[in-house]
Design an enzyme around this catalytic site. Structure first.
Site, PDB file in Angstrom:
ATOM      1  N   THR A  84       0.878  -1.184   0.000  1.00 41.18           N
ATOM      2  CA  THR A  84       0.000   0.000   0.000  1.00 41.18           C
ATOM      3  C   THR A  84       0.915   1.234   0.000  1.00 41.18           C
ATOM      4  OG1 THR A  84      -0.134  -0.258   2.414  1.00 41.18           O
ATOM      5  CG2 THR A  84      -2.030  -1.000   1.144  1.00 41.18           C
ATOM      6  N   THR A 121      -1.469  -2.506   5.584  1.00 47.08           N
ATOM      7  CA  THR A 121      -1.805  -1.317   6.379  1.00 47.08           C
ATOM      8  C   THR A 121      -2.682  -0.388   5.538  1.00 47.08           C
ATOM      9  OG1 THR A 121       0.290  -1.545   7.535  1.00 47.08           O
ATOM     10  CG2 THR A 121      -0.795   0.611   7.667  1.00 47.08           C
ATOM     11  N   CYS A 266       7.577   1.317   5.934  1.00 49.58           N
ATOM     12  CA  CYS A 266       6.330   1.621   6.643  1.00 49.58           C
ATOM     13  C   CYS A 266       6.225   3.026   7.229  1.00 49.58           C
ATOM     14  CB  CYS A 266       6.098   0.574   7.727  1.00 49.58           C
ATOM     15  SG  CYS A 266       5.751  -1.044   6.999  1.00 49.58           S
ATOM     16  N   LYS A 324      17.960  -0.367   7.947  1.00 51.27           N
ATOM     17  CA  LYS A 324      18.385  -0.712   9.302  1.00 51.27           C
ATOM     18  C   LYS A 324      19.275  -1.946   9.232  1.00 51.27           C
ATOM     19  CE  LYS A 324      14.395  -3.514  10.729  1.00 51.27           C
ATOM     20  NZ  LYS A 324      13.356  -3.678  11.725  1.00 51.27           N
ATOM     21  N   ARG A 331      14.014   0.325   0.699  1.00 52.69           N
ATOM     22  CA  ARG A 331      12.885   1.195   0.355  1.00 52.69           C
ATOM     23  C   ARG A 331      12.873   2.388   1.304  1.00 52.69           C
ATOM     24  NH1 ARG A 331       8.083  -3.211   0.295  1.00 52.69           N
ATOM     25  NH2 ARG A 331       9.174  -3.865   2.172  1.00 52.69           N
TER      26      ARG A 331
HETATM   27  N1  LIG Z   1       7.327  -4.578   5.828  1.00 58.32           N
HETATM   28  C1  LIG Z   1       6.926  -4.430   7.083  1.00 58.32           C
HETATM   29  O1  LIG Z   1       7.719  -4.378   8.031  1.00 58.32           O
HETATM   30  C2  LIG Z   1       5.454  -4.322   7.395  1.00 58.32           C
HETATM   31  C3  LIG Z   1       5.019  -4.470   8.718  1.00 58.32           C
HETATM   32  C4  LIG Z   1       3.645  -4.377   8.997  1.00 58.32           C
HETATM   33  C5  LIG Z   1       2.759  -4.089   7.972  1.00 58.32           C
HETATM   34  N2  LIG Z   1       3.217  -3.918   6.699  1.00 58.32           N
HETATM   35  C6  LIG Z   1       2.233  -3.640   5.645  1.00 58.32           C
HETATM   36  O2  LIG Z   1       1.971  -4.845   4.938  1.00 58.32           O
HETATM   37  C7  LIG Z   1       1.763  -4.560   3.540  1.00 58.32           C
HETATM   38  C8  LIG Z   1       2.762  -5.338   2.710  1.00 58.32           C
HETATM   39  O3  LIG Z   1       4.067  -4.903   3.057  1.00 58.32           O
HETATM   40  P1  LIG Z   1       5.359  -5.746   2.619  1.00 58.32           P
HETATM   41  O4  LIG Z   1       6.534  -5.078   3.219  1.00 58.32           O
HETATM   42  O5  LIG Z   1       5.122  -7.174   2.861  1.00 58.32           O
HETATM   43  O6  LIG Z   1       5.326  -5.449   1.033  1.00 58.32           O
HETATM   44  P2  LIG Z   1       6.169  -6.160  -0.112  1.00 58.32           P
HETATM   45  O7  LIG Z   1       6.382  -5.131  -1.160  1.00 58.32           O
HETATM   46  O8  LIG Z   1       7.358  -6.855   0.478  1.00 58.32           O
HETATM   47  O9  LIG Z   1       5.178  -7.289  -0.676  1.00 58.32           O
HETATM   48  C9  LIG Z   1       4.002  -7.009  -1.350  1.00 58.32           C
HETATM   49  C10 LIG Z   1       3.798  -8.134  -2.376  1.00 58.32           C
HETATM   50  O10 LIG Z   1       2.492  -8.004  -2.925  1.00 58.32           O
HETATM   51  C11 LIG Z   1       2.579  -8.419  -4.285  1.00 58.32           C
HETATM   52  N3  LIG Z   1       1.373  -7.965  -5.011  1.00 58.32           N
HETATM   53  C12 LIG Z   1       1.062  -6.726  -5.440  1.00 58.32           C
HETATM   54  N4  LIG Z   1      -0.141  -6.732  -6.060  1.00 58.32           N
HETATM   55  C13 LIG Z   1      -0.614  -8.001  -5.981  1.00 58.32           C
HETATM   56  C14 LIG Z   1      -1.815  -8.624  -6.414  1.00 58.32           C
HETATM   57  N5  LIG Z   1      -2.783  -7.938  -7.023  1.00 58.32           N
HETATM   58  N6  LIG Z   1      -1.962  -9.948  -6.202  1.00 58.32           N
HETATM   59  C15 LIG Z   1      -0.999 -10.655  -5.573  1.00 58.32           C
HETATM   60  N7  LIG Z   1       0.163 -10.103  -5.127  1.00 58.32           N
HETATM   61  C16 LIG Z   1       0.345  -8.799  -5.333  1.00 58.32           C
HETATM   62  C17 LIG Z   1       3.884  -7.831  -4.761  1.00 58.32           C
HETATM   63  O11 LIG Z   1       4.353  -8.416  -5.939  1.00 58.32           O
HETATM   64  C18 LIG Z   1       4.780  -8.098  -3.538  1.00 58.32           C
HETATM   65  O12 LIG Z   1       5.430  -9.353  -3.649  1.00 58.32           O
HETATM   66  C19 LIG Z   1       1.853  -3.044   3.407  1.00 58.32           C
HETATM   67  O13 LIG Z   1       0.574  -2.490   3.519  1.00 58.32           O
HETATM   68  C20 LIG Z   1       2.701  -2.653   4.610  1.00 58.32           C
HETATM   69  O14 LIG Z   1       2.450  -1.332   5.023  1.00 58.32           O
HETATM   70  C21 LIG Z   1       4.535  -4.047   6.382  1.00 58.32           C
END
Ligand SMILES: NC(=O)c1ccc[n+]([C@@H]2O[C@H](COP(=O)([O-])OP(=O)(O)OC[C@H]3O[C@@H](n4cnc5c(N)ncnc54)[C@H](O)[C@@H]3O)[C@@H](O)[C@H]2O)c1
Length: 413
Positions: A84, A121, A266, A324, A331
Protein backbone atom coordinates in the site's frame (compact mmCIF):
# COMPACT_ATOMS: atom_id res chain seq x y z
CA UNK A 1 -7.31 -23.55 4.34
CA UNK A 2 -5.95 -20.10 3.70
CA UNK A 3 -5.00 -18.11 0.60
CA UNK A 4 -2.53 -15.25 0.94
CA UNK A 5 -2.24 -12.52 -1.72
CA UNK A 6 1.18 -10.88 -1.77
CA UNK A 7 4.29 -12.83 -0.78
CA UNK A 8 6.47 -10.00 0.51
CA UNK A 9 7.70 -9.53 4.07
CA UNK A 10 4.22 -9.65 5.57
CA UNK A 11 2.55 -12.08 3.18
CA UNK A 12 5.28 -14.69 3.08
CA UNK A 13 5.60 -14.57 6.86
CA UNK A 14 1.83 -14.92 7.23
CA UNK A 15 1.67 -17.79 4.74
CA UNK A 16 4.55 -19.70 6.32
CA UNK A 17 3.29 -18.89 9.81
CA UNK A 18 -0.10 -20.46 9.07
CA UNK A 19 1.62 -23.41 7.36
CA UNK A 20 3.73 -23.81 10.52
CA UNK A 21 0.51 -23.97 12.54
CA UNK A 22 -0.64 -26.85 10.34
CA UNK A 23 -3.03 -25.06 7.97
CA UNK A 24 -2.94 -25.59 4.24
CA UNK A 25 -1.81 -22.34 2.62
CA UNK A 26 -1.83 -21.10 -0.98
CA UNK A 27 0.38 -18.14 -1.81
CA UNK A 28 -0.44 -15.82 -4.72
CA UNK A 29 1.77 -13.07 -6.15
CA UNK A 30 2.02 -11.10 -9.38
CA UNK A 31 5.83 -10.90 -9.32
CA UNK A 32 7.13 -13.76 -11.50
CA UNK A 33 10.73 -13.44 -10.35
CA UNK A 34 9.66 -13.60 -6.70
CA UNK A 35 7.54 -16.71 -7.27
CA UNK A 36 10.35 -18.38 -9.22
CA UNK A 37 12.73 -17.90 -6.30
CA UNK A 38 10.19 -19.09 -3.76
CA UNK A 39 9.49 -22.25 -5.77
CA UNK A 40 13.21 -23.03 -5.57
CA UNK A 41 13.07 -22.60 -1.79
CA UNK A 42 14.95 -19.29 -1.89
CA UNK A 43 13.90 -16.18 0.03
CA UNK A 44 13.55 -13.04 -2.10
CA UNK A 45 14.91 -10.92 0.81
CA UNK A 46 17.04 -11.26 3.91
CA UNK A 47 14.94 -12.47 6.84
CA UNK A 48 16.45 -14.62 9.61
CA UNK A 49 14.71 -17.95 10.27
CA UNK A 50 12.43 -17.78 7.23
CA UNK A 51 14.44 -19.76 4.70
CA UNK A 52 14.31 -22.85 6.95
CA UNK A 53 10.54 -22.39 7.32
CA UNK A 54 10.14 -21.99 3.56
CA UNK A 55 12.13 -25.12 2.80
CA UNK A 56 10.24 -27.09 5.44
CA UNK A 57 6.73 -26.15 4.29
CA UNK A 58 7.17 -25.61 0.54
CA UNK A 59 5.05 -28.06 -1.43
CA UNK A 60 3.97 -29.64 1.87
CA UNK A 61 1.35 -27.31 3.33
CA UNK A 62 2.52 -24.15 1.54
CA UNK A 63 2.04 -23.89 -2.22
CA UNK A 64 2.92 -20.98 -4.47
CA UNK A 65 0.03 -21.22 -6.89
CA UNK A 66 -1.12 -19.93 -10.28
CA UNK A 67 -4.46 -21.69 -9.98
CA UNK A 68 -6.27 -19.00 -8.00
CA UNK A 69 -9.83 -20.37 -8.46
CA UNK A 70 -8.94 -23.73 -6.96
CA UNK A 71 -6.96 -22.10 -4.11
CA UNK A 72 -9.92 -19.85 -3.31
CA UNK A 73 -12.37 -22.73 -3.66
CA UNK A 74 -10.61 -24.60 -0.85
CA UNK A 75 -9.98 -21.57 1.39
CA UNK A 76 -12.00 -20.31 4.33
CA UNK A 77 -9.90 -17.15 4.74
CA UNK A 78 -8.24 -14.96 2.15
CA UNK A 79 -5.53 -12.63 3.44
CA UNK A 80 -4.42 -9.52 1.53
CA UNK A 81 -0.78 -8.64 2.21
CA UNK A 82 -0.09 -6.58 -0.90
CA UNK A 83 1.76 -3.27 -0.85
CA UNK A 84 0.00 0.00 0.00
CA UNK A 85 2.65 2.52 -1.14
CA UNK A 86 2.47 6.33 -1.25
CA UNK A 87 -0.26 7.50 -3.58
CA UNK A 88 -0.89 11.07 -4.64
CA UNK A 89 -0.63 13.64 -1.79
CA UNK A 90 1.05 10.99 0.37
CA UNK A 91 -2.20 9.07 0.65
CA UNK A 92 -2.19 5.25 0.62
CA UNK A 93 -2.38 3.74 -2.88
CA UNK A 94 -5.01 1.00 -2.54
CA UNK A 95 -4.91 -0.13 -6.16
CA UNK A 96 -2.99 -3.39 -5.44
CA UNK A 97 -5.47 -4.24 -2.72
CA UNK A 98 -8.52 -3.66 -4.92
CA UNK A 99 -6.90 -5.58 -7.74
CA UNK A 100 -6.43 -8.59 -5.40
CA UNK A 101 -10.04 -8.22 -4.21
CA UNK A 102 -11.21 -8.23 -7.86
CA UNK A 103 -9.18 -11.39 -8.53
CA UNK A 104 -10.80 -13.03 -5.51
CA UNK A 105 -14.35 -12.14 -6.48
CA UNK A 106 -13.75 -13.37 -10.04
CA UNK A 107 -12.46 -16.68 -8.60
CA UNK A 108 -15.30 -17.46 -6.16
CA UNK A 109 -17.58 -19.93 -7.93
CA UNK A 110 -19.70 -21.25 -5.03
CA UNK A 111 -21.79 -20.06 -2.10
CA UNK A 112 -19.42 -21.15 0.69
CA UNK A 113 -18.76 -18.50 3.38
CA UNK A 114 -15.25 -17.00 3.28
CA UNK A 115 -13.60 -14.14 5.13
CA UNK A 116 -11.63 -11.57 3.13
CA UNK A 117 -9.04 -10.15 5.52
CA UNK A 118 -6.85 -7.12 4.87
CA UNK A 119 -3.50 -7.45 6.60
CA UNK A 120 -1.92 -4.65 4.56
CA UNK A 121 -1.80 -1.32 6.38
CA UNK A 122 -4.83 0.74 5.31
CA UNK A 123 -5.99 4.11 6.66
CA UNK A 124 -8.74 4.10 9.32
CA UNK A 125 -12.23 3.78 7.79
CA UNK A 126 -10.96 2.13 4.56
CA UNK A 127 -12.75 -1.15 5.34
CA UNK A 128 -16.04 0.54 6.25
CA UNK A 129 -16.05 3.29 3.64
CA UNK A 130 -14.27 1.70 0.69
CA UNK A 131 -13.82 -2.08 0.87
CA UNK A 132 -17.28 -3.04 2.16
CA UNK A 133 -19.24 -0.94 -0.35
CA UNK A 134 -16.87 -2.04 -3.16
CA UNK A 135 -17.36 -5.74 -2.40
CA UNK A 136 -21.11 -5.28 -1.91
CA UNK A 137 -21.33 -3.63 -5.34
CA UNK A 138 -19.21 -6.20 -7.17
CA UNK A 139 -19.99 -9.53 -5.59
CA UNK A 140 -22.46 -11.87 -7.26
CA UNK A 141 -25.64 -12.66 -5.33
CA UNK A 142 -24.56 -16.26 -4.56
CA UNK A 143 -21.17 -15.20 -3.10
CA UNK A 144 -21.00 -15.26 0.71
CA UNK A 145 -18.15 -13.16 2.11
CA UNK A 146 -17.24 -11.52 5.38
CA UNK A 147 -14.91 -8.51 5.44
CA UNK A 148 -12.31 -7.91 8.15
CA UNK A 149 -8.89 -6.47 8.79
CA UNK A 150 -6.01 -7.83 10.81
CA UNK A 151 -3.14 -5.30 11.01
CA UNK A 152 0.37 -6.67 11.22
CA UNK A 153 2.98 -5.35 13.68
CA UNK A 154 6.05 -7.42 12.76
CA UNK A 155 9.47 -5.81 12.39
CA UNK A 156 11.62 -6.53 9.33
CA UNK A 157 14.64 -8.55 10.41
CA UNK A 158 12.42 -10.23 13.03
CA UNK A 159 9.44 -11.22 10.86
CA UNK A 160 9.35 -14.88 11.83
CA UNK A 161 9.73 -14.46 15.59
CA UNK A 162 7.37 -11.46 15.62
CA UNK A 163 4.62 -13.34 13.78
CA UNK A 164 4.80 -16.45 15.93
CA UNK A 165 5.40 -14.51 19.14
CA UNK A 166 3.13 -11.52 18.46
CA UNK A 167 2.12 -9.44 21.50
CA UNK A 168 -1.50 -9.39 20.39
CA UNK A 169 -3.64 -10.22 17.40
CA UNK A 170 -5.95 -7.42 16.37
CA UNK A 171 -9.08 -8.32 14.46
CA UNK A 172 -11.10 -5.48 12.98
CA UNK A 173 -14.37 -7.24 12.44
CA UNK A 174 -18.00 -6.21 12.59
CA UNK A 175 -19.95 -9.44 12.22
CA UNK A 176 -20.08 -12.64 14.20
CA UNK A 177 -19.45 -15.23 11.46
CA UNK A 178 -16.12 -13.66 10.41
CA UNK A 179 -15.13 -13.09 14.04
CA UNK A 180 -15.59 -16.79 14.76
CA UNK A 181 -13.66 -17.98 11.69
CA UNK A 182 -10.72 -15.69 12.49
CA UNK A 183 -10.59 -16.32 16.24
CA UNK A 184 -10.70 -20.09 15.54
CA UNK A 185 -7.87 -19.65 13.03
CA UNK A 186 -5.63 -17.76 15.47
CA UNK A 187 -6.59 -19.46 18.77
CA UNK A 188 -3.95 -22.25 18.52
CA UNK A 189 -1.23 -19.58 18.73
CA UNK A 190 -2.18 -18.82 22.34
CA UNK A 191 -1.76 -15.08 21.80
CA UNK A 192 -4.31 -12.54 23.15
CA UNK A 193 -6.87 -11.79 20.44
CA UNK A 194 -8.52 -8.37 20.51
CA UNK A 195 -11.67 -7.95 18.42
CA UNK A 196 -12.52 -4.34 17.64
CA UNK A 197 -14.45 -2.49 14.95
CA UNK A 198 -12.74 -2.49 11.53
CA UNK A 199 -11.94 1.22 11.79
CA UNK A 200 -10.43 0.73 15.26
CA UNK A 201 -8.30 -2.13 13.91
CA UNK A 202 -6.94 0.12 11.17
CA UNK A 203 -6.44 3.02 13.59
CA UNK A 204 -4.35 0.95 16.04
CA UNK A 205 -1.73 0.29 13.34
CA UNK A 206 -1.36 4.02 12.63
CA UNK A 207 -1.31 4.84 16.35
CA UNK A 208 1.67 2.53 16.60
CA UNK A 209 3.63 3.71 13.55
CA UNK A 210 3.01 7.43 14.00
CA UNK A 211 4.12 7.23 17.65
CA UNK A 212 7.32 5.42 16.64
CA UNK A 213 7.97 8.09 13.99
CA UNK A 214 7.29 10.83 16.55
CA UNK A 215 9.89 9.39 18.93
CA UNK A 216 12.46 9.29 16.12
CA UNK A 217 11.82 12.87 14.99
CA UNK A 218 11.78 14.12 18.59
CA UNK A 219 15.18 12.47 19.17
CA UNK A 220 16.63 13.94 15.98
CA UNK A 221 15.34 17.41 16.83
CA UNK A 222 16.96 17.18 20.27
CA UNK A 223 20.24 15.89 18.76
CA UNK A 224 20.25 18.86 16.40
CA UNK A 225 19.73 21.21 19.33
CA UNK A 226 22.60 19.50 21.15
CA UNK A 227 24.86 20.15 18.14
CA UNK A 228 23.78 23.79 18.04
CA UNK A 229 24.44 24.33 21.74
CA UNK A 230 27.73 22.39 21.57
CA UNK A 231 29.75 20.58 24.26
CA UNK A 232 26.96 17.98 24.67
CA UNK A 233 27.70 14.24 24.64
CA UNK A 234 24.59 13.43 22.64
CA UNK A 235 24.76 9.61 22.56
CA UNK A 236 25.66 9.46 26.25
CA UNK A 237 22.78 11.83 27.08
CA UNK A 238 20.27 9.56 25.34
CA UNK A 239 21.69 6.41 26.94
CA UNK A 240 21.38 8.04 30.36
CA UNK A 241 17.79 9.03 29.50
CA UNK A 242 17.07 5.34 28.82
CA UNK A 243 18.22 4.40 32.34
CA UNK A 244 15.00 5.87 33.73
CA UNK A 245 13.14 2.97 35.34
CA UNK A 246 9.94 4.09 33.61
CA UNK A 247 11.41 2.76 30.35
CA UNK A 248 12.05 -0.54 32.13
CA UNK A 249 14.95 -1.40 29.79
CA UNK A 250 12.47 -1.86 26.93
CA UNK A 251 13.49 -2.10 23.27
CA UNK A 252 11.22 0.86 22.49
CA UNK A 253 14.14 3.04 23.59
CA UNK A 254 15.80 2.27 20.23
CA UNK A 255 13.28 4.73 18.72
CA UNK A 256 14.17 7.38 21.33
CA UNK A 257 17.63 7.80 19.91
CA UNK A 258 19.01 10.10 17.24
CA UNK A 259 20.14 8.91 13.82
CA UNK A 260 19.54 9.57 10.14
CA UNK A 261 15.75 9.84 10.32
CA UNK A 262 13.24 7.04 10.04
CA UNK A 263 13.06 5.14 6.76
CA UNK A 264 12.03 1.78 5.37
CA UNK A 265 8.73 0.85 3.82
CA UNK A 266 6.33 1.62 6.64
CA UNK A 267 6.98 4.71 8.78
CA UNK A 268 7.43 7.23 5.91
CA UNK A 269 4.36 6.05 4.01
CA UNK A 270 2.12 5.48 7.04
CA UNK A 271 2.82 8.91 8.59
CA UNK A 272 2.06 10.54 5.23
CA UNK A 273 -1.04 8.44 4.66
CA UNK A 274 -2.54 9.35 8.03
CA UNK A 275 -1.78 13.03 7.52
CA UNK A 276 -3.36 12.92 4.05
CA UNK A 277 -6.40 11.13 5.42
CA UNK A 278 -6.77 13.60 8.31
CA UNK A 279 -6.68 16.47 5.82
CA UNK A 280 -9.25 14.79 3.59
CA UNK A 281 -11.50 14.53 6.65
CA UNK A 282 -10.94 18.24 7.48
CA UNK A 283 -8.58 17.72 10.41
CA UNK A 284 -5.09 19.21 10.82
CA UNK A 285 -2.45 17.24 12.72
CA UNK A 286 0.26 19.80 13.59
CA UNK A 287 2.41 17.36 15.60
CA UNK A 288 2.40 14.67 12.90
CA UNK A 289 3.01 17.31 10.21
CA UNK A 290 6.16 18.45 12.03
CA UNK A 291 7.26 14.87 12.70
CA UNK A 292 7.28 14.34 8.91
CA UNK A 293 8.88 17.72 8.18
CA UNK A 294 11.64 17.07 10.75
CA UNK A 295 12.31 13.72 9.10
CA UNK A 296 12.31 15.25 5.63
CA UNK A 297 14.94 17.82 6.72
CA UNK A 298 17.12 15.27 8.50
CA UNK A 299 19.00 13.98 5.44
CA UNK A 300 20.26 17.44 4.53
CA UNK A 301 21.32 18.10 8.14
CA UNK A 302 23.18 14.77 8.25
CA UNK A 303 24.79 15.45 4.85
CA UNK A 304 26.05 18.84 6.10
CA UNK A 305 27.42 17.19 9.26
CA UNK A 306 29.31 14.69 7.07
CA UNK A 307 30.99 17.21 4.78
CA UNK A 308 31.43 19.99 7.36
CA UNK A 309 32.10 22.55 4.61
CA UNK A 310 34.87 20.50 2.95
CA UNK A 311 35.55 21.10 -0.79
CA UNK A 312 33.24 19.45 -3.30
CA UNK A 313 35.90 17.05 -4.60
CA UNK A 314 36.21 15.43 -1.15
CA UNK A 315 35.90 11.63 -1.43
CA UNK A 316 33.02 10.56 0.81
CA UNK A 317 32.62 6.96 1.92
CA UNK A 318 29.18 5.82 3.09
CA UNK A 319 28.99 2.83 5.42
CA UNK A 320 25.56 1.23 5.28
CA UNK A 321 22.75 1.47 2.72
CA UNK A 322 19.88 -0.60 4.12
CA UNK A 323 17.29 1.22 6.24
CA UNK A 324 18.39 -0.71 9.30
CA UNK A 325 20.96 -3.35 10.23
CA UNK A 326 19.96 -6.98 9.73
CA UNK A 327 17.95 -6.11 6.61
CA UNK A 328 18.61 -5.70 2.88
CA UNK A 329 15.51 -3.53 2.46
CA UNK A 330 16.41 -0.17 0.92
CA UNK A 331 12.89 1.20 0.35
CA UNK A 332 12.88 4.83 1.52
CA UNK A 333 16.25 4.26 3.16
CA UNK A 334 17.90 7.31 4.80
CA UNK A 335 21.13 6.39 2.95
CA UNK A 336 19.50 7.25 -0.39
CA UNK A 337 18.19 10.55 0.96
CA UNK A 338 21.62 11.46 2.35
CA UNK A 339 23.38 10.51 -0.91
CA UNK A 340 20.87 12.59 -2.89
CA UNK A 341 21.49 15.51 -0.52
CA UNK A 342 25.26 15.14 -0.97
CA UNK A 343 24.88 15.04 -4.77
CA UNK A 344 22.63 18.11 -4.68
CA UNK A 345 25.30 19.91 -2.64
CA UNK A 346 27.78 19.15 -5.46
CA UNK A 347 29.63 16.20 -3.89
CA UNK A 348 30.12 13.65 -6.66
CA UNK A 349 33.03 11.57 -5.38
CA UNK A 350 30.96 9.01 -3.50
CA UNK A 351 31.56 5.38 -2.60
CA UNK A 352 29.70 2.99 -0.32
CA UNK A 353 29.66 -0.42 1.28
CA UNK A 354 26.86 -2.44 2.86
CA UNK A 355 27.21 -6.07 3.91
CA UNK A 356 23.82 -7.07 2.45
CA UNK A 357 22.05 -4.33 0.54
CA UNK A 358 24.33 -3.16 -2.32
CA UNK A 359 22.57 -5.08 -5.08
CA UNK A 360 19.13 -3.93 -3.95
CA UNK A 361 20.38 -0.35 -3.58
CA UNK A 362 21.87 -0.26 -7.09
CA UNK A 363 18.59 -1.60 -8.50
CA UNK A 364 16.36 0.88 -6.60
CA UNK A 365 18.48 4.02 -7.07
CA UNK A 366 20.01 3.93 -10.57
CA UNK A 367 20.14 7.76 -10.56
CA UNK A 368 22.69 7.80 -7.74
CA UNK A 369 26.24 7.69 -9.06
CA UNK A 370 28.49 5.98 -6.56
CA UNK A 371 31.11 3.26 -6.46
CA UNK A 372 30.23 0.10 -4.55
CA UNK A 373 33.14 -1.26 -2.52
CA UNK A 374 33.84 -4.75 -1.21
CA UNK A 375 34.36 -3.88 2.46
CA UNK A 376 34.54 -1.10 5.04
CA UNK A 377 38.35 -1.26 4.67
CA UNK A 378 38.08 -0.55 0.93
CA UNK A 379 35.81 2.42 1.68
CA UNK A 380 38.37 3.64 4.22
CA UNK A 381 41.16 3.45 1.62
CA UNK A 382 39.13 5.28 -1.05
CA UNK A 383 37.56 8.05 1.06
CA UNK A 384 38.77 11.26 2.70
CA UNK A 385 35.85 11.21 5.13
CA UNK A 386 33.59 8.33 6.18
CA UNK A 387 30.02 8.31 7.45
CA UNK A 388 28.24 5.50 9.30
CA UNK A 389 24.71 5.62 7.96
CA UNK A 390 23.40 2.16 8.94
CA UNK A 391 24.27 0.75 12.36
CA UNK A 392 25.71 -2.61 11.26
CA UNK A 393 27.74 -4.01 14.18
CA UNK A 394 30.83 -4.49 11.98
CA UNK A 395 31.12 -0.72 11.55
CA UNK A 396 32.01 -0.30 15.24
CA UNK A 397 35.59 -1.24 14.39
CA UNK A 398 35.97 1.42 11.68
CA UNK A 399 37.72 3.72 14.12
CA UNK A 400 40.52 1.11 14.40
CA UNK A 401 41.33 1.49 10.69
CA UNK A 402 43.16 4.79 11.12
CA UNK A 403 42.71 8.45 11.82
CA UNK A 404 40.52 9.58 8.90
CA UNK A 405 37.43 11.49 10.06
CA UNK A 406 34.32 9.35 10.63
CA UNK A 407 30.89 10.99 10.91
CA UNK A 408 29.05 8.72 13.32
CA UNK A 409 25.55 9.47 12.02
CA UNK A 410 24.12 6.57 14.09
CA UNK A 411 25.75 7.63 17.37
CA UNK A 412 27.17 4.11 17.78
CA UNK A 413 30.93 4.54 18.31
N1 LIG B 1 7.33 -4.58 5.83
C1 LIG B 1 6.93 -4.43 7.08
O1 LIG B 1 7.72 -4.38 8.03
C2 LIG B 1 5.45 -4.32 7.39
C3 LIG B 1 5.02 -4.47 8.72
C4 LIG B 1 3.65 -4.38 9.00
C5 LIG B 1 2.76 -4.09 7.97
N2 LIG B 1 3.22 -3.92 6.70
C6 LIG B 1 2.23 -3.64 5.65
O2 LIG B 1 1.97 -4.84 4.94
C7 LIG B 1 1.76 -4.56 3.54
C8 LIG B 1 2.76 -5.34 2.71
O3 LIG B 1 4.07 -4.90 3.06
P1 LIG B 1 5.36 -5.75 2.62
O4 LIG B 1 6.53 -5.08 3.22
O5 LIG B 1 5.12 -7.17 2.86
O6 LIG B 1 5.33 -5.45 1.03
P2 LIG B 1 6.17 -6.16 -0.11
O7 LIG B 1 6.38 -5.13 -1.16
O8 LIG B 1 7.36 -6.85 0.48
O9 LIG B 1 5.18 -7.29 -0.68
C9 LIG B 1 4.00 -7.01 -1.35
C10 LIG B 1 3.80 -8.13 -2.38
O10 LIG B 1 2.49 -8.00 -2.92
C11 LIG B 1 2.58 -8.42 -4.29
N3 LIG B 1 1.37 -7.96 -5.01
C12 LIG B 1 1.06 -6.73 -5.44
N4 LIG B 1 -0.14 -6.73 -6.06
C13 LIG B 1 -0.61 -8.00 -5.98
C14 LIG B 1 -1.81 -8.62 -6.41
N5 LIG B 1 -2.78 -7.94 -7.02
N6 LIG B 1 -1.96 -9.95 -6.20
C15 LIG B 1 -1.00 -10.66 -5.57
N7 LIG B 1 0.16 -10.10 -5.13
C16 LIG B 1 0.35 -8.80 -5.33
C17 LIG B 1 3.88 -7.83 -4.76
O11 LIG B 1 4.35 -8.42 -5.94
C18 LIG B 1 4.78 -8.10 -3.54
O12 LIG B 1 5.43 -9.35 -3.65
C19 LIG B 1 1.85 -3.04 3.41
O13 LIG B 1 0.57 -2.49 3.52
C20 LIG B 1 2.70 -2.65 4.61
O14 LIG B 1 2.45 -1.33 5.02
C21 LIG B 1 4.54 -4.05 6.38
Amino acid sequence: MVTVFGLGFVGLTTALGFAHLGYGVYGVDVDEERKEKLRKGELPFLEPGMEEALQKHLDQNFHVTEDIPSAIAKSDCIFYCVGTPYGKDGSADLSYLFSAIDTTLEAIRDGKFRVMVTKSTIPPSTTAEKILPYVERRKKPFQQVGIANNPEFLREGHCWEDFLGADRIVLGVSEERSRKVLTDLYRPMGIPIKCVTPTTGEFIKYLSNTLLATMVSYSNEMAQLADTIGDIQTAEAFRILHMDKRWGGCTMTSYVYPGCGYGGYCLPKDTNALLAQARAKGSELPILREVIATNDRRAETVAKNIVKGRPQDTAIGILGLSFKPGSDDVRDTPAARILHALQDMGYKNLCAYDPEAMEEFAWHYPDLRLRFMGSAEEVYQAADVLAIVTAWEEFRSVKDLGSKPVADCRYML
